[in-house]
Scaffold this motif. Structure first.
Motif, PDB file in Angstrom:
ATOM      1  N   THR A 194       0.838  -1.217   0.000  1.00 52.04           N
ATOM      2  CA  THR A 194       0.000   0.000   0.000  1.00 52.04           C
ATOM      3  C   THR A 194       0.870   1.265   0.000  1.00 52.04           C
ATOM      4  OG1 THR A 194      -0.104  -0.194   2.398  1.00 52.04           O
ATOM      5  CG2 THR A 194      -2.008  -1.018   1.161  1.00 52.04           C
ATOM      6  N   PRO A 195       1.642   1.443  -1.054  1.00 54.48           N
ATOM      7  CA  PRO A 195       2.495   2.633  -1.123  1.00 54.48           C
ATOM      8  C   PRO A 195       1.681   3.855  -1.539  1.00 54.48           C
ATOM      9  CG  PRO A 195       2.667   1.406  -3.146  1.00 54.48           C
ATOM     10  CD  PRO A 195       1.688   0.669  -2.296  1.00 54.48           C
ATOM     11  N   ASN A 196       2.310   5.033  -1.475  1.00 53.25           N
ATOM     12  CA  ASN A 196       1.681   6.219  -2.066  1.00 53.25           C
ATOM     13  C   ASN A 196       1.759   6.076  -3.580  1.00 53.25           C
ATOM     14  OD1 ASN A 196       1.326   7.312   0.493  1.00 53.25           O
ATOM     15  ND2 ASN A 196       3.406   8.161   0.488  1.00 53.25           N
ATOM     16  N   LEU A 197       0.688   6.521  -4.253  1.00 52.20           N
ATOM     17  CA  LEU A 197       0.648   6.375  -5.720  1.00 52.20           C
ATOM     18  C   LEU A 197       0.672   7.754  -6.365  1.00 52.20           C
ATOM     19  CD1 LEU A 197      -2.134   3.620  -6.096  1.00 52.20           C
ATOM     20  CD2 LEU A 197       0.344   3.310  -5.979  1.00 52.20           C
ATOM     21  N   TYR A 198       1.443   7.865  -7.439  1.00 50.38           N
ATOM     22  CA  TYR A 198       1.578   9.160  -8.113  1.00 50.38           C
ATOM     23  C   TYR A 198       1.409   9.002  -9.628  1.00 50.38           C
ATOM     24  CZ  TYR A 198       3.472  10.532  -3.643  1.00 50.38           C
ATOM     25  OH  TYR A 198       3.623  10.762  -2.306  1.00 50.38           O
ATOM     26  N   ALA A 199       0.912  10.103 -10.235  1.00 47.29           N
ATOM     27  CA  ALA A 199       0.669  10.093 -11.680  1.00 47.29           C
ATOM     28  C   ALA A 199       1.840  10.673 -12.464  1.00 47.29           C
ATOM     29  CB  ALA A 199      -0.588  10.895 -11.992  1.00 47.29           C
ATOM     30  N   SER A 200       2.751  11.357 -11.774  1.00 49.26           N
ATOM     31  CA  SER A 200       3.888  11.943 -12.501  1.00 49.26           C
ATOM     32  C   SER A 200       5.066  12.095 -11.563  1.00 49.26           C
ATOM     33  CB  SER A 200       3.518  13.320 -13.065  1.00 49.26           C
ATOM     34  OG  SER A 200       3.423  14.251 -11.997  1.00 49.26           O
ATOM     35  N   VAL A 201       6.239  12.191 -12.178  1.00 53.68           N
ATOM     36  CA  VAL A 201       7.461  12.384 -11.396  1.00 53.68           C
ATOM     37  C   VAL A 201       7.392  13.722 -10.643  1.00 53.68           C
ATOM     38  CG1 VAL A 201       8.770  13.306 -13.369  1.00 53.68           C
ATOM     39  CG2 VAL A 201      10.002  12.276 -11.476  1.00 53.68           C
ATOM     40  N   ASP A 202       6.730  14.711 -11.229  1.00 50.54           N
ATOM     41  CA  ASP A 202       6.609  16.016 -10.565  1.00 50.54           C
ATOM     42  C   ASP A 202       5.796  15.896  -9.273  1.00 50.54           C
ATOM     43  OD1 ASP A 202       8.103  17.560 -12.361  1.00 50.54           O
ATOM     44  OD2 ASP A 202       6.428  17.595 -13.757  1.00 50.54           O
ATOM     45  N   GLU A 203       4.668  15.171  -9.367  1.00 49.16           N
ATOM     46  CA  GLU A 203       3.840  14.948  -8.161  1.00 49.16           C
ATOM     47  C   GLU A 203       4.648  14.222  -7.100  1.00 49.16           C
ATOM     48  OE1 GLU A 203       0.368  12.473  -8.409  1.00 49.16           O
ATOM     49  OE2 GLU A 203      -0.713  13.938  -9.589  1.00 49.16           O
ATOM     50  N   MET A 204       5.363  13.225  -7.548  1.00 48.66           N
ATOM     51  CA  MET A 204       6.098  12.366  -6.605  1.00 48.66           C
ATOM     52  C   MET A 204       7.222  13.142  -5.913  1.00 48.66           C
ATOM     53  SD  MET A 204       7.499   8.690  -7.718  1.00 48.66           S
ATOM     54  CE  MET A 204       8.567   7.628  -6.829  1.00 48.66           C
ATOM     55  N   THR A 205       7.958  13.907  -6.690  1.00 38.89           N
ATOM     56  CA  THR A 205       9.090  14.635  -6.092  1.00 38.89           C
ATOM     57  C   THR A 205       8.601  15.778  -5.202  1.00 38.89           C
ATOM     58  OG1 THR A 205       9.275  15.916  -8.139  1.00 38.89           O
ATOM     59  CG2 THR A 205      10.828  14.104  -7.857  1.00 38.89           C
ATOM     60  N   ALA A 206       7.399  16.290  -5.475  1.00 38.27           N
ATOM     61  CA  ALA A 206       6.876  17.387  -4.649  1.00 38.27           C
ATOM     62  C   ALA A 206       6.519  16.896  -3.244  1.00 38.27           C
ATOM     63  CB  ALA A 206       5.642  17.996  -5.317  1.00 38.27           C
ATOM     64  N   ILE A 207       6.162  15.631  -3.121  1.00 41.33           N
ATOM     65  CA  ILE A 207       5.625  15.142  -1.849  1.00 41.33           C
ATOM     66  C   ILE A 207       6.558  14.178  -1.110  1.00 41.33           C
ATOM     67  CG2 ILE A 207       3.720  13.802  -0.806  1.00 41.33           C
ATOM     68  CD1 ILE A 207       1.939  14.932  -3.083  1.00 41.33           C
ATOM     69  N   GLU A 208       7.149  13.234  -1.863  1.00 42.03           N
ATOM     70  CA  GLU A 208       7.865  12.136  -1.200  1.00 42.03           C
ATOM     71  C   GLU A 208       9.234  12.526  -0.656  1.00 42.03           C
ATOM     72  OE1 GLU A 208       7.185   8.984  -0.363  1.00 42.03           O
ATOM     73  OE2 GLU A 208       5.125   9.213  -1.091  1.00 42.03           O
ATOM     74  N   LYS A 209       9.627  11.837   0.412  1.00 42.49           N
ATOM     75  CA  LYS A 209      11.008  11.914   0.919  1.00 42.49           C
ATOM     76  C   LYS A 209      11.559  10.490   0.796  1.00 42.49           C
ATOM     77  CE  LYS A 209      10.780  16.177   2.785  1.00 42.49           C
ATOM     78  NZ  LYS A 209      10.081  16.698   1.579  1.00 42.49           N
ATOM     79  N   LEU A 210      12.357  10.258  -0.216  1.00 43.43           N
ATOM     80  CA  LEU A 210      12.841   8.895  -0.474  1.00 43.43           C
ATOM     81  C   LEU A 210      14.360   8.814  -0.334  1.00 43.43           C
ATOM     82  CD1 LEU A 210      10.867   8.031  -3.762  1.00 43.43           C
ATOM     83  CD2 LEU A 210      10.266   7.374  -1.428  1.00 43.43           C
ATOM     84  N   ASP A 211      14.855   7.612  -0.079  1.00 44.49           N
ATOM     85  CA  ASP A 211      16.304   7.396  -0.169  1.00 44.49           C
ATOM     86  C   ASP A 211      16.710   7.210  -1.625  1.00 44.49           C
ATOM     87  OD1 ASP A 211      17.116   7.238   2.651  1.00 44.49           O
ATOM     88  OD2 ASP A 211      15.700   5.562   2.695  1.00 44.49           O
ATOM     89  N   ALA A 212      15.816   6.581  -2.379  1.00 41.96           N
ATOM     90  CA  ALA A 212      16.194   6.256  -3.757  1.00 41.96           C
ATOM     91  C   ALA A 212      14.973   5.972  -4.601  1.00 41.96           C
ATOM     92  CB  ALA A 212      17.088   5.009  -3.756  1.00 41.96           C
ATOM     93  N   VAL A 213      15.208   6.041  -5.893  1.00 43.11           N
ATOM     94  CA  VAL A 213      14.152   5.670  -6.838  1.00 43.11           C
ATOM     95  C   VAL A 213      14.755   4.775  -7.914  1.00 43.11           C
ATOM     96  CG1 VAL A 213      14.407   7.628  -8.435  1.00 43.11           C
ATOM     97  CG2 VAL A 213      12.169   6.651  -8.069  1.00 43.11           C
ATOM     98  N   ILE A 214      13.936   3.845  -8.401  1.00 45.26           N
ATOM     99  CA  ILE A 214      14.357   3.000  -9.526  1.00 45.26           C
ATOM    100  C   ILE A 214      13.508   3.413 -10.725  1.00 45.26           C
ATOM    101  CG2 ILE A 214      14.516   0.643 -10.415  1.00 45.26           C
ATOM    102  CD1 ILE A 214      14.995  -0.328  -7.585  1.00 45.26           C
ATOM    103  N   ILE A 215      14.178   3.697 -11.838  1.00 48.61           N
ATOM    104  CA  ILE A 215      13.456   4.205 -13.016  1.00 48.61           C
ATOM    105  C   ILE A 215      13.259   3.091 -14.035  1.00 48.61           C
ATOM    106  CG2 ILE A 215      13.499   5.876 -14.914  1.00 48.61           C
ATOM    107  CD1 ILE A 215      15.001   7.764 -13.024  1.00 48.61           C
TER     108      ILE A 215
END
Ligand code: NAD
Length: 401
Positions: free
Chosen positions: A53-74
């Motif tokens: 049940t992760p947070n779901l995002y429609a775009s990288v912009d939405e995701m980067t505006a909200i999330e605090k992550l250690d890493a992302v896999i593209i």
């Protein structure tokens, strides 16, 4: 060990879900904190398939505006790697880009500069570097078993490659061409095995010779049009190449998902429009008189990478699929065959090993083995091969790097 690494996945298609999603989900030291996909059906289905049940995002912009992550896999299509990696680095995240680094060398260069500037890891997902067979081959080469290497070849047969002609992979615009999309793996393996000699020039020939409208493997009947996807194609029973998606796959690629973005995963590989190749041959000349050739074909039911590497002490012949390396000494003597044990996991255990490396890198326990610079070099070689085949000429690497 510090808290769980919070990792996001950008692009919840085949690689995002079936490979990285499954691997990350089964690790105790990782939380898949966020999933992002431009297609809402796919991002929801990914969470359902992975049972998370992760947070779901429609775009990288939405995701980067909200999330605090250690890493992302593209794991988006290739042409989105550059912009997604750029935004993720600017958000302060470590990044693993599945191959290729970018679809143009210039974009790859920019990403490398940016990663240095923001002080984050930019690693390239060259999973073949983690293949137990190729790691053993590399050991043998580094021990001097072959001596000075001057010529090498890799013949790649890839059954699954025919489905490139069903998906975005069939277009130059989405991939930079298959010499980048597919062969950046293989150029990287040559670079790595040979100890990164400087590539000087590239030639290639490639074409679509089978997977086109002229070569449908069945007779057309009046009023019956093939496709659009294999699941609804009226020629299903006659087509040996059909690729029927099962119920689980249809959660990601079914009608509801198609209605949103028009992306039919299993479009007819014969009648689809395309401008990438279904077979080809590329050659690279490196400094120090080293020459390599790469043959790739996406026709037929065989899948293997078959290498021949010739040095002044011995010849190595390798089958990745059979996990076998045979060394024939130059002046006779004992021919030695190494059988490399089977390792569990996708791509012969290479994908889980890649993720393990990435996690250790972001924890600061080891340094990156497949660097963004290696990704850039492989992209540049692929770009040169694409230029060569499209412009019918030999391309100097100095034109690109
Ligand atoms: N290393 C390997 O062995 C290997 C094997 C296959 C594919 N790949 C790479 O993995 C990547 C994904 O391939 P795939 O076969 O999984 O593709 P796919 O089409 O199955 O999935 C890609 C997903 O990305 C989504 N997407 C596209 N643009 C996006 C964006 N800007 N933001 C968010 N989501 C976006 C799409 O909607 C789709 O769901 C490609 O770059 C490919 O080259 C690597």
């Amino acid at each position: 060990m510090k808290d769980k690494l919070k990792i996001g996945i950008l692009g919840t298609g085949a690689r995002g879900v079936d490979c990285f999603g499954q691997i990350l989900k089964n690790r105790d030291d990782v939380e898949i904190a966020a999933l992002c996909d431009t297609n809402s059906v796919r991002r929801r289905a990914a969470a359902e398939i992975l049972n998370i049940t992760p947070n779901l995002y429609a775009s990288v912009d939405e995701m980067t505006a909200i999330e605090k992550l250690d890493a992302v896999i593209i794991t988006t299509k290739d042409s989105e790697h550059y912009i997604c990696a750029k935004k993720a680095l600017l958000a302060g995240w470590n990044v693993l880009v599945d191959k290729p680094l970018a679809t143009k060398a210039a974009d790859g260069k920019e990403l490398i500069e940016l990663a240095k500037k923001v002080g984050k890891t930019l690693m390239i997902g060259f999973n073949l570097r983690h293949s137990p067979v190729l790691m053993r081959l590399k050991e043998l080469i580094d021990q001097g078993t072959l001596g000075r290497i001057f010529i090498a070849e890799n013949r790649e047969f890839y059954d699954g490659g025919r489905t490139y002609m069903s998906r975005w992979n069939r277009f130059f615009e989405s991939t930079g061409g298959l010499w980048i999309h597919k062969a950046s793996h293989d150029f990287d393996i040559f670079n790595w095995l040979l100890g990164f000699p400087k590539p000087l020039r590239v030639s290639s020939f490639a074409a679509v010779n089978v997977l086109d409208k002229k070569h449908l493997p069945f007779e057309l009947e009046p009023g019956k049009t093939p496709g659009p996807g294999c699941n609804t194609c009226p020629y299903q029973d006659k087509c040996q190449d059909k690729w029927i998606l099962d119920d689980n796959a249809m959660k990601l690629w079914g009608e509801e998902a198609v209605a949103e973005d028009g992306y039919i995963k299993n479009l007819c590989m014969y009648t689809s429009e395309k401008d990438n190749h279904d077979n080809g041959l590329a050659m690279v000349e490196y400094e120090n008189d080293i020459k390599v050739s790469l043959f790739e074909t996406f026709i037929g039911s065989k899948s293997d990478r078959i290498y021949t590497i010739v040095g002044d002490k011995a010849i190595a012949e390798v089958s990745l699929m059979n996990r076998r390396i045979t060394i024939t000494p130059r002046w006779g003597g004992e021919i030695v065959t190494y059988e490399v044990p089977y390792v569990e996991g996708t791509h012969g255990g290479a994908d889980p090993a890649l993720v393990e490396t990435f996690c250790k890198v972001i924890r600061g326990e080891i340094t990156v083995n497949s660097t963004a610079e290696h990704g850039l070099l492989a992209t540049a070689l692929g770009q040169a091969a694409e230029m060569s085949r499209r412009q019918h000429r030999m391309v100097e690497m100095s034109e690109i790097l």
